[in-house]
Design an enzyme around this catalytic site. Sequence first.
Site, PDB file in Angstrom:
ATOM      1  N   ASP A 142       3.964  -5.114  -7.438  1.00  0.00           N
ATOM      2  CA  ASP A 142       3.333  -3.871  -6.957  1.00  0.00           C
ATOM      3  C   ASP A 142       3.917  -2.645  -7.652  1.00  0.00           C
ATOM      4  O   ASP A 142       3.417  -1.534  -7.465  1.00  0.00           O
ATOM      5  CB  ASP A 142       3.493  -3.733  -5.439  1.00  0.00           C
ATOM      6  CG  ASP A 142       4.933  -3.891  -4.988  1.00  0.00           C
ATOM      7  OD1 ASP A 142       5.491  -4.967  -5.208  1.00  0.00           O
ATOM      8  OD2 ASP A 142       5.501  -2.925  -4.444  1.00  0.00           O
ATOM      9  N   ASP A 183       7.055   3.634 -10.448  1.00  0.00           N
ATOM     10  CA  ASP A 183       7.793   3.467  -9.192  1.00  0.00           C
ATOM     11  C   ASP A 183       9.299   3.332  -9.438  1.00  0.00           C
ATOM     12  O   ASP A 183       9.880   2.257  -9.350  1.00  0.00           O
ATOM     13  CB  ASP A 183       7.281   2.248  -8.406  1.00  0.00           C
ATOM     14  CG  ASP A 183       6.415   2.707  -7.243  1.00  0.00           C
ATOM     15  OD1 ASP A 183       6.013   3.883  -7.219  1.00  0.00           O
ATOM     16  OD2 ASP A 183       6.146   1.892  -6.348  1.00  0.00           O
ATOM     17  N   GLY A 195       0.833  -1.209   0.000  1.00  0.00           N
ATOM     18  CA  GLY A 195       0.000   0.000   0.000  1.00  0.00           C
ATOM     19  C   GLY A 195       0.857   1.243   0.000  1.00  0.00           C
ATOM     20  O   GLY A 195       2.078   1.180   0.105  1.00  0.00           O
ATOM     21  N   ARG A 251       4.097   5.909   1.819  1.00  0.00           N
ATOM     22  CA  ARG A 251       4.677   7.258   1.910  1.00  0.00           C
ATOM     23  C   ARG A 251       4.207   8.173   0.791  1.00  0.00           C
ATOM     24  O   ARG A 251       4.861   9.162   0.462  1.00  0.00           O
ATOM     25  CB  ARG A 251       6.184   7.169   1.885  1.00  0.00           C
ATOM     26  CG  ARG A 251       6.712   6.417   0.668  1.00  0.00           C
ATOM     27  CD  ARG A 251       8.131   6.720   0.491  1.00  0.00           C
ATOM     28  NE  ARG A 251       8.742   5.840  -0.486  1.00  0.00           N
ATOM     29  CZ  ARG A 251       9.984   6.000  -0.890  1.00  0.00           C
ATOM     30  NH1 ARG A 251      10.702   6.973  -0.404  1.00  0.00           N
ATOM     31  NH2 ARG A 251      10.492   5.181  -1.776  1.00  0.00           N
TER      32      ARG A 251
END
Length: 486
Positions: free
Chosen positions: A252, A262, A90, A93
Amino acid sequence: MKSLADLTFDNRFARLGDAFSTHVLPEPIAEPRVVVVSPAAMALLDLDPREADSEEFAQLFAGHKLWSAAEPRAMVYSGHQFGSYNPRLGDGRGLLLGEAVNEAGQHWDLHLKGAGQTPYSRRGDGRAVLRSSIREFLASEHLHALGIPSSRALCVTASSTPVWREKQERAAMILRLAQSHVRFGHFEYFYYTRQHDQLKQLGEHVLNCHFPACLAQPEPYLAMFREVVERNAELIAHWQAYGFCHGVMNSDNMSILGITFDYGPYAFLDDFDAKHICNHSDDTGRYSFSNQVPIAQWNLAALGQALTPLVEIDALRETLNLFLPLYQAHYLDLMRRRLGVLSSDAGDDALVQRLLQLMQGSAVDYTNFFRELGDSAPAQAVARLREDFTDLAGFDAWAADYLLRSQHDGDDQAQRRTRMHAANPKYILRNYLAQHVIDAAEQGDYAPVRELHQVLSRPFDEQPGFERYAQRPPEWGKHLEISCSS
Ligand code: AMP
Ligand code: MG
């Protein structure tokens, strides 16, 4: 052109409710200063670039202020990290501030990374440091300029807030833009927690918001999976063709839109090395450069598994099997463009593989090789490049075949040069360049990062006066150790 105050929001993901995300307010960072801004990203929101000079800009993107129509949420997801399932990840930050809608009607997620702790922070401090924020900013905008699908970055703000990593650093925030922040891991979370109603709801959300054409298909969820497979095949083909190593291809970190997502310890190859491992923590080389292709397929299989409550498993398998041939076709198309050959030939795959094998171990700069190949006529170009190879007989044999393949292209050298330069960047985000501007920024000098961002936003242009940015790395720049989250 809009001012910041005029942004409008339509928070579709937030409306899915508390099973999908949690309301969390950003925790501001002290004495924010704007480090670098992307005018191209501002244009996506129809924002006037002069807005970046306002006090309000720094306040909004350092967590001090919020639009009244924003609904900040931390998203829940899980995922496979280095091959093992982690049941609860999840946004630890980062916060989805809301979905801004531009004049063309496009929704753009505003995601503020480094915004403080959330229920998903585990033992983390919820912060991002300046160096990793600058790295993500530069890469997002540069990959986009290279034509590689990517999340975007609006700005980085620095602060005086201390953060502890190996040493004391300063907290920063990056504002990330993407049309969706849904990852493979979102589906995995609802599958492994057996929340199949929510799994379906998430699928409906993705179909309605991102793949409406799939709704007309007999099996919309299968069509959605196919779309994700196709987009990721195209994405990985771009990474492999341009020498981009992501470094943390956990499920993820994989986007359902097939965008690069990411950013962590990524790297563009300097010398070509198929086995390059850019993530210092990747001991086994799971995410090495050449492994990115099978790993993408592995991640798609993990997504397929999560869709089994919605789609027949055999149909998912069949669709997954499309990945490799689709990847291969895109990759070859891109490599033909990089080599400057206009037609396609059954021997092209071998021509590319032979070249890469010759490059491997010869310390040939991957980016500069292709740029120089287009600089002069084919025969002169290969004669010049020959000097860089150790296996001269092998190179001569390859060059003879390449010259034969190039003969049939009817255009003159000026046309060939233009066409090849449009496919082969002069400027690439090399790790040593990023490190230089990070060192300066950590001393409070933001001019170098701004200049590098500008150069890298036009990677195919000659840009006289900036040639130093096209130089190969110094020895230290080849051995920078960069690890996961920071
Ligand atoms: P990443 O390696 O950045 O993809 O992060 C993996 C997971 O760790 C995600 O759930 C992140 O939100 C979380 N994470 C990474 N860094 C931090 C941090 N400093 N504080 C809290 N959570 C973090
Ligand atoms: Mg991540």
